[in-house]
Design an enzyme around this catalytic site. Sequence first.
Site, PDB file in Angstrom:
ATOM      1  N   LYS A  68     -43.733 -34.529 -10.241  1.00  0.00           N
ATOM      2  CA  LYS A  68     -43.453 -33.903 -11.533  1.00  0.00           C
ATOM      3  C   LYS A  68     -43.117 -32.417 -11.377  1.00  0.00           C
ATOM      4  O   LYS A  68     -42.345 -31.861 -12.167  1.00  0.00           O
ATOM      5  CB  LYS A  68     -44.651 -34.087 -12.472  1.00  0.00           C
ATOM      6  CG  LYS A  68     -44.913 -35.543 -12.860  1.00  0.00           C
ATOM      7  CD  LYS A  68     -43.716 -36.168 -13.566  1.00  0.00           C
ATOM      8  CE  LYS A  68     -44.039 -37.557 -14.096  1.00  0.00           C
ATOM      9  NZ  LYS A  68     -42.903 -38.172 -14.823  1.00  0.00           N
ATOM     10  N   TYR A  96     -48.369 -37.849  -7.255  1.00  0.00           N
ATOM     11  CA  TYR A  96     -47.727 -37.982  -8.564  1.00  0.00           C
ATOM     12  C   TYR A  96     -47.393 -36.605  -9.125  1.00  0.00           C
ATOM     13  O   TYR A  96     -46.280 -36.354  -9.595  1.00  0.00           O
ATOM     14  CB  TYR A  96     -48.660 -38.732  -9.514  1.00  0.00           C
ATOM     15  CG  TYR A  96     -48.220 -38.754 -10.958  1.00  0.00           C
ATOM     16  CD1 TYR A  96     -47.269 -39.670 -11.396  1.00  0.00           C
ATOM     17  CD2 TYR A  96     -48.768 -37.869 -11.891  1.00  0.00           C
ATOM     18  CE1 TYR A  96     -46.868 -39.695 -12.733  1.00  0.00           C
ATOM     19  CE2 TYR A  96     -48.373 -37.888 -13.212  1.00  0.00           C
ATOM     20  CZ  TYR A  96     -47.427 -38.812 -13.636  1.00  0.00           C
ATOM     21  OH  TYR A  96     -47.026 -38.822 -14.946  1.00  0.00           O
TER      22      TYR A  96
END
Length: 240
Positions: A167, A163
């Site tokens: 980003k 994750y």
Amino acid sequence: MKTVLITGANKGIGFETARQLSQLNYYVYLGSRDQEKGLEAFRQLKELGLNNIETIVIDVADIKSVREARAELEVKIGSLDILINNAGIAGDQPQNLAAVSIENLRRIFDTNFFGAVQTTQEFLPLLKKSGQGAIINVSSETGSLVVHTAADRNSNRAKYHAYGSSKTALNAFTVMLANELYDTGISVNSVTPGYTATDLNQFQGAKTAEQGALPIVKLATQSQPRVTAKFFKDVGEAGW
């Protein structure tokens, strides 16, 4: 009245961002990949007396859905003032990059990175017509290379490696697109809500969704063409 499209706005931080901006007299389009969930969010906001809202179906990971949403919005408005790329998924655990499945990694990037890129590309013509459009990419400290190279590298959130890497890529997109669009009057910035309790992290965050939305709303309401290629948090700037 300025117009705002928020992806992933049917719940969590996206919903709270929509509520707060609507209360500040922005006209908000609630983006949701599921029509029924979008309508439920719409009903909740209507019950609060907010009328300057509409729903729009958009699955950022599906280019056909993104194009259909863009075509729908083009019929309704001549320009879009703010695009908030909020939609995101956490992916499955574990996420240690030495062993994470490529399928899991690809699914995370399809929404968190490629979804934001293709949504931005499709809505860019409408943003250019605004005169002073703004693109806000909702990022995370887990994507900050400054955080990951700090002395304490073993925080509870460090388990979200896949994750976080999506980003990091989103932050790179922010800076490079901001440079490309510098002379157009469109600002492009990233913002982190902070560690917020949502279903993304099984409601483990320290902040409420209302608190997590505050830095996004602040950036949206204070956007300026020359304040661009920056990464913001609730107080000041965050480290890339």
